[in-house]
Write an enzyme that holds these catalytic residues in place. Sequence first.
Site, PDB file in Angstrom:
ATOM      1  N   GLU A 148     -69.127 -36.313  24.672  1.00 32.27           N
ATOM      2  CA  GLU A 148     -69.243 -34.946  24.152  1.00 32.27           C
ATOM      3  C   GLU A 148     -67.914 -34.197  24.177  1.00 32.27           C
ATOM      4  O   GLU A 148     -67.796 -33.149  24.816  1.00 32.27           O
ATOM      5  CB  GLU A 148     -70.329 -34.188  24.926  1.00 32.27           C
ATOM      6  CG  GLU A 148     -71.706 -34.748  24.664  1.00 32.27           C
ATOM      7  CD  GLU A 148     -72.845 -33.944  25.294  1.00 32.27           C
ATOM      8  OE1 GLU A 148     -72.563 -33.088  26.136  1.00 32.27           O
ATOM      9  OE2 GLU A 148     -74.010 -34.175  24.932  1.00 32.27           O
ATOM     10  N   GLU A 310     -78.485 -39.275  22.507  1.00 27.30           N
ATOM     11  CA  GLU A 310     -79.191 -38.581  23.581  1.00 27.30           C
ATOM     12  C   GLU A 310     -80.268 -37.684  22.983  1.00 27.30           C
ATOM     13  O   GLU A 310     -80.052 -37.023  21.967  1.00 27.30           O
ATOM     14  CB  GLU A 310     -78.248 -37.679  24.410  1.00 27.30           C
ATOM     15  CG  GLU A 310     -77.182 -38.384  25.183  1.00 27.30           C
ATOM     16  CD  GLU A 310     -76.389 -37.419  26.077  1.00 27.30           C
ATOM     17  OE1 GLU A 310     -76.847 -36.284  26.297  1.00 27.30           O
ATOM     18  OE2 GLU A 310     -75.307 -37.820  26.539  1.00 27.30           O
TER      19      GLU A 310
END
Lengths: 680, 680, 680
Positions: A148, A310
Amino acid sequence: MTISPQVRYGGDYNPEQWPREVWDADHAAFGLAGITTLTVGVFAWAHLQPAEDRYDFTTLDAIVDRAATEGRDVVLATPSGAMPPWLARAHPDACRVDFEGRRHVYGQRHNHCPSSPAFRRLSVELAGRLAERYGDHPAVVAWHVGNEYGGACYCNLCAAEFRAWLRARYGTLDRLNDAWNTTFWSHTFTDWDEIQPPNALSEHWRGPNHTAFQGITLDYRRFMSDALLGGFVAEKAAIRAHVPDTPVTTNLMGLYQPVDYHRWAEHLDLATWDNYPPEDPSPVRTAARMALAHGAMRGLRGGEPFWVMEQTPSTTASRDVNAVKRPGVLGLWTWQAVAHGADATLFFQMRHSRGACEKYHGAVLDHAGRTDTRVFREVAELGAQLATLGDATLGARTPARVALLLDWDSWWALEMSDGPNRNVRYLDVLGAYHRALWAMNALVDVVPVTAALDAYDVVVAPALHMVKGDLAARLAAVVERGGTLLTTALSGRVDEDDNAFLADVPGPLRDLLGIRVEETDAQQPDVANPVALTLGRPGATAVHDARHVFEVVVPDPDTTVLATYTADFYAGAPAVTSARHGDGEAWYVATLLDDRGVARVVRHVLDRHGLVGPHASDDGVEVVDRVAPDGTRHRFVLHHGTAPITVTSQVSGVDVLTGREVRAGDPLELDPAAVLVLRT
Amino acid sequence: MTISPQVRYGGDYNPEQWPREVWDADHAAFGLAGITTLTVGVFAWAHLQPAEDRYDFTTLDAIVDRAATEGRDVVLATPSGAMPPWLARAHPDACRVDFEGRRHVYGQRHNHCPSSPAFRRLSVELAGRLAERYGDHPAVVAWHVGNEYGGACYCNLCAAEFRAWLRARYGTLDRLNDAWNTTFWSHTFTDWDEIQPPNALSEHWRGPNHTAFQGITLDYRRFMSDALLGGFVAEKAAIRAHVPDTPVTTNLMGLYQPVDYHRWAEHLDLATWDNYPPEDPSPVRTAARMALAHGAMRGLRGGEPFWVMEQTPSTTASRDVNAVKRPGVLGLWTWQAVAHGADATLFFQMRHSRGACEKYHGAVLDHAGRTDTRVFREVAELGAQLATLGDATLGARTPARVALLLDWDSWWALEMSDGPNRNVRYLDVLGAYHRALWAMNALVDVVPVTAALDAYDVVVAPALHMVKGDLAARLAAVVERGGTLLTTALSGRVDEDDNAFLADVPGPLRDLLGIRVEETDAQQPDVANPVALTLGRPGATAVHDARHVFEVVVPDPDTTVLATYTADFYAGAPAVTSARHGDGEAWYVATLLDDRGVARVVRHVLDRHGLVGPHASDDGVEVVDRVAPDGTRHRFVLHHGTAPITVTSQVSGVDVLTGREVRAGDPLELDPAAVLVLRT
Amino acid sequence: MTISPQVRYGGDYNPEQWPREVWDADHAAFGLAGITTLTVGVFAWAHLQPAEDRYDFTTLDAIVDRAATEGRDVVLATPSGAMPPWLARAHPDACRVDFEGRRHVYGQRHNHCPSSPAFRRLSVELAGRLAERYGDHPAVVAWHVGNEYGGACYCNLCAAEFRAWLRARYGTLDRLNDAWNTTFWSHTFTDWDEIQPPNALSEHWRGPNHTAFQGITLDYRRFMSDALLGGFVAEKAAIRAHVPDTPVTTNLMGLYQPVDYHRWAEHLDLATWDNYPPEDPSPVRTAARMALAHGAMRGLRGGEPFWVMEQTPSTTASRDVNAVKRPGVLGLWTWQAVAHGADATLFFQMRHSRGACEKYHGAVLDHAGRTDTRVFREVAELGAQLATLGDATLGARTPARVALLLDWDSWWALEMSDGPNRNVRYLDVLGAYHRALWAMNALVDVVPVTAALDAYDVVVAPALHMVKGDLAARLAAVVERGGTLLTTALSGRVDEDDNAFLADVPGPLRDLLGIRVEETDAQQPDVANPVALTLGRPGATAVHDARHVFEVVVPDPDTTVLATYTADFYAGAPAVTSARHGDGEAWYVATLLDDRGVARVVRHVLDRHGLVGPHASDDGVEVVDRVAPDGTRHRFVLHHGTAPITVTSQVSGVDVLTGREVRAGDPLELDPAAVLVLRT
């Protein structure tokens, strides 16, 4: 033991946090749930490299080998998403200087300085060692670099890199001064070293969107996006030195403003992202929002399938209020991902963390490791369904004829603009038009402004604030060959440097749209101007509220006025126009219409091209088609509403999940969270 | 001249700010008001020690001697609550580094670095000199060290002290890494010096309650509480070197989150605190809130009487809006303090400040020094009443059979948790249960989780997030001997290190409560789930709103379900349960009920033990008993409502304040702010 | 070519940002619009001095010469409102340290450190060179130093200058310690160098209005106002060395709290300011607000005409929401400025900026340079009207008999006070009384508390928190000679050092007002106390809401009570009083009344002196008179309402703009934005 090809299913797995006996329980549970793929090694730096001069792969060996033994595939992560304490202590410049100008010390994650030589060297070295060791491991099916990527650093090293980036971009200070319009407020730079990162200590006040020089801030965002990308690219290169083919990627965050994923796309072998939709009390709006993000991620690599890296099986922890996913929602959202192009749907996380800030983030297995919970049951049912689907949709494509333009530069420029209205958010405008397309089940590609537009009948470009490169010409070409362009207020305002076009607004789109914008009024959110919109059969006029910005448009003589303001001094002035060029049309909506108003405009535009999809009037019913490489077509029917609905099937086919046959004309009773995957 | 023993009455007095002629007027007025006790020397450092090498006690001598001459007692303060300018200039490290990482310079008060060697040395030296000089002075009846300790420092000296504190706590880094679960996000510490204070530059974002590592932040709060305590302890030792017996204390702040007063309690000779209740438009809720704080302070030292060191005679100044106390409220609140265990009720302040930030804070004497004001009249009337009471209640105890658990660790842990719901505030939950007990006039001790629970029939433990030590066993023992435990949602979640129990929720309370919590839903504040609660006579079901968190509970087979949710996917699931163990009961309320719902549960629990108090249905009427060392019992009847009410006396006795006899069964007409002190 | 004397018309013009061909278009357009005056050189530092050792006046020569050739006058600016990058790099101390204690680096504007020797030297040197070069230029009619001085610096250089300023003010530390009441909280300063600038690192929390020592903060504001002034004065002196007569000024910002313009006034040759009224949904309130600011600016130099240096022709850009000016509003507001004393009405800006943060700020010419826009048409019409008016109002005065006191010290002191109520804003109170006067078309001078009051029949002093110097005596003199003083709650509280008067409130006004304030209650904004106000004919009582603060007043025996509270424990206590002294009256309003209540009080006070103006009952109709040096009187009638209204003319005259004759008694039909300029 191997698993047949199917949509990958599994997620983040950190067994290094647990004793070995838990590993046994884990894999036993994974078996019950149909888990095929485990992402390992994320945030594992401290145990892979306990000191700068020492590496230890013992535990990771065991994790990867165990996964292989159990027949599960591994997505192997480099651990650079979080640095170990020793690194920060030995190399303080690996920590960031924040927007407020403060040097941070060790803590948190996702916060290395992208310009730190030490961080770069150490992260690349470790990536290389991992690749060397696991590159040939049969279980490893993909590489996942860092985690991320995001945020920004404002340190002196970044300042120096920024100046180098600017030199490369502009060549001369004259060109830079012109791009930044530095004559304004005496900012003419006479030495590259005078340039400072734009933050709270230099050009900003009231935060990142309030800057004295939009051009400087815009370039810093571009630079920082590239600087973060630099770390990814360097780690990828280190992996490629040992691993010729396995895809290398990282987990993006969908519609994440700070990083321009279009600048990243060419460096990713796979588009992969984490699906945590923002809170919205409406499940239908949430579904639309996820569809937009799926589309944006699929648009990164020309429509290739993507991976969801995710999603939570039950609840997030990081929000102020963290609701659990309602029964069936996990399946519904997962199938929505597949419908929009996902070839993998992975969880964060496989087992609840024991402590720290994610200990309440949902997981497949809770703190007690139970497999008799509602959440685990839903995970297992979904696992079984995905196994049933098998490889039928792998590699499938979305046959869209509508393009929605997404542009980080416009997003940035619009929201950092002083004037006309700070309450206008780019994603709100984009989302309103997307939601209308989505509600009509039009198949949509969400593409960058640099994308080829030849394949599309309709191009929708909401809030296309910045028009750069040959975009205006490519949009004109869409219209010239009979297509439709639909754009809106606040478009065509600035060039690539965020300088206003010295011409009528909307600049290079002016002739195509057949209008000029003479004034732009703005009002507080509670002020609406009712717009009378006449579309469809003669006399079909309805009134829709418009808010926030109200452009006063002067149409060219041949331009059709489809709607007018009914209030204020510009009552009677055009609010929606359409200019005809041959068989093509160029539409302009000069204000921010309410959802019903947008829907009417969008439906009219789609209608002309026969692109209104099935069940367009069935609220909450999403329909998406995917066409596999062998031509097989699957139609996904998903019900996001909270009440049962009965609709009429518009196709014949077999529901892959249940084997049930459906014929066109059959009534389909759809409960909330209902999912059909019709092979048609 | 001496004053007879009585509840001490007086307050903060700073005559050093005024010329001597004002002192005469002051004492004359004090005489009119029945003032017995003056707190002097607070913030007097600059004039006691005008330079590092020079002390000057002339003025303080005069102040103390004058008080003695006038027959008034003195609480003598050390001045370390505010450092003089010369100290900060000579020793910059005496100033704090704040949460944002910024070194402060001279200003304000209550802001010394607790790890500064210079500050420690100088403050202790001065305390010693004061003790040496005034230790034998007959007027000095107590020592008051510093002032309202609070806040936190994040400097390098504190970092070093924190590491030492951690070494002492954990011994090894392995134990520390385990406690902090550092494998998560690669935080494994390999050297003590890698550890940083958790603040905005390391583990935090969005302020003190948002941390990446709850364990680190939790320990820093414990450490900082201890570090501040260290300064108190050092000054106390310096005083004790000269003063063998006189009590030494400081003024606490009641329910003040940053400092764990339970860690302080054993070092205080007296529990003493400043009563400034938070603003609440409801006077009845305000009264309940003060009762909770009085209880918490009385609970610090096992039920000993406490002192109110500060309250305002009329108005505060530090709030955004500072209302004056309504007529009678000063007396009402003072008598409430006495009812709950106060043996002293002191004011801040005796005379209005002339300038700076407290110049509008109320005082016994205004800027003109008038004694004909409403405020002065009320002060004087109260003084006369306290004199009338005399020593009757000194040393008296509260005969409570209900314990309410208060735990700073749970408070901290709950409010810094990521998930499930940031809108849940510990004191709101604690306060709701306390308010129910209070409204029923049940006598309640507010005790730490380490307190002996043998004396209690009912133990109420709202939001007992952390369960540490042998608490679970002691709670089980309460139930085993026939008592009742009542606890709530979000209890039993974490151990002493803030790590989740690797077991069913609520961890070590699971078997006692006879339930497991499978999921925890959370919703926005505007979302209520109506809970159907059946209690009392068969069929007595009423519905109460529940909000914020909704635990989905699976009861054991023998557990009684008393309430269920009526909405959402867990409609029908238990919301209130009770597990029976012999004659004992263990109750669980799995959500946050509205006040009426809490009241019904609490009343039911109290009823079983005959603990519903007098006037439980008379809204706003507080009844508290105190039993003096000689067995005399006083019943305080206080009316906090804003309308007159007539109630039926439930005891016979004499109102000490008026001499009026009251017989059981008599109607009692209670005006707003009415106070009866019945000797029964 | 010369232009006849008239109200100056034009504005900020930055042709250096554009190629020469644009200059031609500019001047052609200016001709169409009747532009007479151009402000040039603002923010031009970087191109005037591209390096510390190099000056280049080529472009400025061309700009000024071209203006002269075109017959336009030039207001020549020194460029010190924004420093060039090279300056900040060579002299980092030219950048400020902000309230948070952070040293800024290069960026933005209006942010030099006023104590930086380098900045001072360089800015003065450049001002001198400009004066030397252009001092004799016939086009240059005024000098404009810097730009919108404001903000504050907290660096070490400023700390040193502050200490020097304090030494000059107080002489001794004893006097300073007394002024700041430093005995409170042990702040006694024993060395000048111990004194720190009051900011977030020393005395402040929660921002600039929350300080532990109001006296310190007050003095820092005075000092900083003076320090900024020092830069202006130094540049002015450098200009005066070459330019003996041309007026030198800068553009003030009206009611701008951080700088005390009364401290500046004597150093300005002309009062000049930028008119950007704060957003208010009510155009009538906005008009009143502008009238107040015009009055304040006219009051700087004893009623002399002033210049409006900036206003926007259409829209601002810096607000969250930037509405365009409605049709006619530009003219209406411009004529309002002239009505209140403007001899120049200039725009920011002549041409839209191309880039950076003002690119959407409105301009006479848009990005396309069009002269066929609504905005340009209105600008040109206004230009023609101003030419029609010619020199008729130049130098004219406002014959006011009402004074409204404006005091920066009271503004600062009131809003930084801890207690009684942070929700009270000085300008709200001042504005409420001004609005009442304005609505009745009473001519008002807005004057400093040091102004001579002899000329006024009525003096209105809302929230006169600080009473300093001989003000109390001068107010008493107004009353003694038969005038009326009207003052309000929160007056007479502190002396020049912000110390409370050690006397009854309102201190030195107590006897004049014939009351004492015993208590001050404060309540949340949603709490109103209805006040019964009896004024006018016997029995004429009406009730008005009062909010925020409620002083409990004890009147002297002879004082007339005109209103009482009707709720709370002080129901029946006086809320409005009047004390008679000979023929004079001293009124006190002890709370914050709603607008209708204020209007009734004000009308009553005005009535007594025959000062209620024309059209006092015609809502939105503003009437202002100006008397030219030759005695000619112009009456401006302006309609700010949004609906047409017909009123009866109260005078006879000729409308200068249309030549139409109006007779007293004629009906006047006023459309929204209607303007009449009647020569009477």
